[in-house]
Scaffold this motif. Structure first.
Motif, short mmCIF file in Angstrom:
data_model
loop_
_atom_site.label_atom_id
_atom_site.label_comp_id
_atom_site.label_asym_id
_atom_site.label_seq_id
_atom_site.Cartn_x
_atom_site.Cartn_y
_atom_site.Cartn_z
N LYS A 103 0.83 -1.21 0.00
CA LYS A 103 0.00 0.00 0.00
C LYS A 103 0.86 1.25 0.00
O LYS A 103 2.06 1.21 0.23
N HIS A 104 0.19 2.37 -0.22
CA HIS A 104 0.85 3.67 -0.23
C HIS A 104 0.41 4.37 1.03
O HIS A 104 -0.61 5.06 1.05
N LEU A 105 1.18 4.20 2.10
CA LEU A 105 0.74 4.65 3.41
C LEU A 105 1.05 6.11 3.68
O LEU A 105 2.07 6.63 3.24
N SER A 106 0.18 6.74 4.46
CA SER A 106 0.40 8.11 4.90
C SER A 106 1.14 8.09 6.23
O SER A 106 1.23 7.04 6.89
N ALA A 107 1.63 9.24 6.66
CA ALA A 107 2.35 9.33 7.93
C ALA A 107 1.47 8.84 9.07
O ALA A 107 1.92 8.07 9.93
N LYS A 108 0.22 9.26 9.06
CA LYS A 108 -0.71 8.84 10.13
C LYS A 108 -0.90 7.33 10.13
O LYS A 108 -0.93 6.70 11.18
N LYS B 33 8.17 11.17 -12.20
CA LYS B 33 6.92 10.60 -11.72
C LYS B 33 5.88 10.67 -12.82
O LYS B 33 5.75 11.69 -13.48
N ILE B 34 5.18 9.59 -13.01
CA ILE B 34 4.11 9.55 -14.00
C ILE B 34 2.85 9.04 -13.31
O ILE B 34 2.89 8.01 -12.64
N GLN B 35 1.77 9.77 -13.44
CA GLN B 35 0.52 9.32 -12.83
C GLN B 35 -0.63 9.50 -13.80
O GLN B 35 -0.68 10.49 -14.53
N PHE B 36 -1.54 8.54 -13.77
CA PHE B 36 -2.78 8.65 -14.54
C PHE B 36 -3.93 8.85 -13.59
O PHE B 36 -3.96 8.26 -12.50
N ASN C 166 9.28 -3.44 -8.14
CA ASN C 166 9.69 -3.10 -9.49
C ASN C 166 9.36 -1.65 -9.77
O ASN C 166 8.51 -1.04 -9.10
N HIS C 167 9.98 -1.15 -10.81
CA HIS C 167 9.64 0.18 -11.29
C HIS C 167 8.17 0.15 -11.72
O HIS C 167 7.75 -0.77 -12.41
N HIS C 168 7.42 1.12 -11.29
CA HIS C 168 6.00 1.14 -11.66
C HIS C 168 5.47 2.56 -11.51
O HIS C 168 6.15 3.42 -10.98
N HIS C 169 4.25 2.77 -12.01
CA HIS C 169 3.62 4.06 -11.82
C HIS C 169 2.22 3.85 -11.29
O HIS C 169 1.84 2.73 -10.98
N HIS C 170 1.48 4.94 -11.17
CA HIS C 170 0.21 4.86 -10.47
C HIS C 170 -0.98 5.34 -11.29
O HIS C 170 -0.89 6.27 -12.07
N LEU C 171 -2.08 4.68 -11.00
CA LEU C 171 -3.37 4.99 -11.56
C LEU C 171 -4.22 5.43 -10.38
O LEU C 171 -4.42 4.65 -9.46
N VAL D 92 -10.04 9.37 -9.10
CA VAL D 92 -10.31 10.70 -8.54
C VAL D 92 -11.58 10.72 -7.71
O VAL D 92 -11.87 11.71 -7.04
N LYS D 93 -12.34 9.64 -7.74
CA LYS D 93 -13.56 9.60 -6.91
C LYS D 93 -13.28 9.00 -5.54
O LYS D 93 -13.56 9.61 -4.52
N CYS D 94 -12.75 7.78 -5.52
CA CYS D 94 -12.58 7.11 -4.22
C CYS D 94 -11.14 7.11 -3.73
O CYS D 94 -10.86 6.70 -2.60
N GLY D 95 -10.22 7.57 -4.57
CA GLY D 95 -8.84 7.63 -4.12
C GLY D 95 -8.06 6.33 -4.28
O GLY D 95 -6.89 6.26 -3.91
N LYS D 96 -8.72 5.31 -4.78
CA LYS D 96 -8.03 4.03 -4.98
C LYS D 96 -6.80 4.19 -5.87
O LYS D 96 -6.82 4.95 -6.84
N ILE D 97 -5.75 3.49 -5.52
CA ILE D 97 -4.52 3.58 -6.30
C ILE D 97 -4.11 2.21 -6.82
O ILE D 97 -4.04 1.26 -6.05
N ILE D 98 -3.88 2.13 -8.11
CA ILE D 98 -3.43 0.88 -8.71
C ILE D 98 -2.00 1.07 -9.19
O ILE D 98 -1.70 2.06 -9.86
N ASP D 99 -1.13 0.15 -8.83
CA ASP D 99 0.23 0.17 -9.36
C ASP D 99 0.21 -0.56 -10.70
O ASP D 99 -0.40 -1.61 -10.82
#
Lengths: 148, 148
Positions: free
Chosen positions: B34-39, B137-140, B91-96, B99-106
DNA sequence: TCCTCAATTGAAAATGATTTTCATTACCAA
DNA sequence: TTGGTAATGAAAATCATTTTCAATTGAGGA
């Protein structure tokens, strides 16, 4: 895209009112090539319209981003920065961010190749993940000539 | 890359101490995808080490980013998120980003093509702007299957 | 193993960007 | 021109992150 205040129609179409703060912010952003923060936009607009509040700046920026007229960026300096969306006035481009001084360079080299790759990726990803892709951001980070 | 606590050497080499909070944060991040926040990191580490403070989390995250062990991301939800740097374990990857629920796919499709393009861009830009490029950084952005 | 001391830590306060609240103002359709 | 509602501004509230500072601790040397 046609003369000053072309965006009047855009607002009407969405049922939004065209107010002075909104015009002022759009005009400011269409005249600059910088990536302004809310505070910077506030300072600039305040000069010609001293009654404006920072709150309105934030609200308007959100609205304009949502309408697709602006793009919001994070360059890592703790505040969001805004520019006119591509196609509105500027060409499609991406950013080069100096991690030392924060300088930002817009570049549009390899746009053709990039768009091709992006198209491929978008197609593949929307199929693979059933994800409807709307936009993308590409940023490069490094050290600018002055900071070397 | 060699067994548990391989990073011990990394710290020594930089003159940093290997403390429990630092180990705990690295261990946590090397176990999650996962992509964790500080909290979120704070909550997780707090379970095994209740004495830890949020301040230390922030300081440690900064340190690890600076050491190149972590990468820091902004996905637009108002807080920074962290993951192990590519090459460390992932591995090298980027993120999808949805914008609605914040879900992130590598994703790591088209990495070959992408790296090729990136290399070209980097070469051209470092010449053109005398800019020393370190990272990108590349993001979709779009709508995920659930949110459609 | 013990000591020393600078690096590290944690709590609390401070900061700073952004958002919310709420009473007032001003577009704009009728 | 006017009514109704969207938009605004000031002040307060939020919330992530940073700073301050005294107490703690890792790690090399005695």
């Amino acid at each position: 895209m046609s003369g000053p205040h072309w965006w009047r129609h855009r607002f009407r179409g969405c049922g939004y009112r065209l107010t002075f703060p909104r015009q002022a912010i759009l005009e400011l952003l269409s005249k600059t090539s910088k990536h302004l923060s809310a505070k910077e936009i506030y300072s600039a607009v305040h000069k010609i319209y001293p009654a404006i509040g920072l709150t309105t700046i934030y609200r308007t920026l959100d609205l304009l981003v949502q309408m697709g007229l602006l793009k919001k960026f994070d360059f890592g300096d703790g505040q969001s920065r805004y520019e006119l969306a591509s196609g509105i006035k500027k060409n499609h481009h991406h950013h080069l961010v100096c991690v030392k001084c924060g300088k930002i360079i817009d570049y549009d080299d390899f746009v053709k190749e990039e768009i091709e790759l992006v198209k491929k990726v978008e197609e593949a990803l929307s199929k693979k993940y059933n994800f409807e892709i709307k936009d993308h951001k590409i940023q490069f980070y490094g050290i600018c000539s002055k900071c070397k």
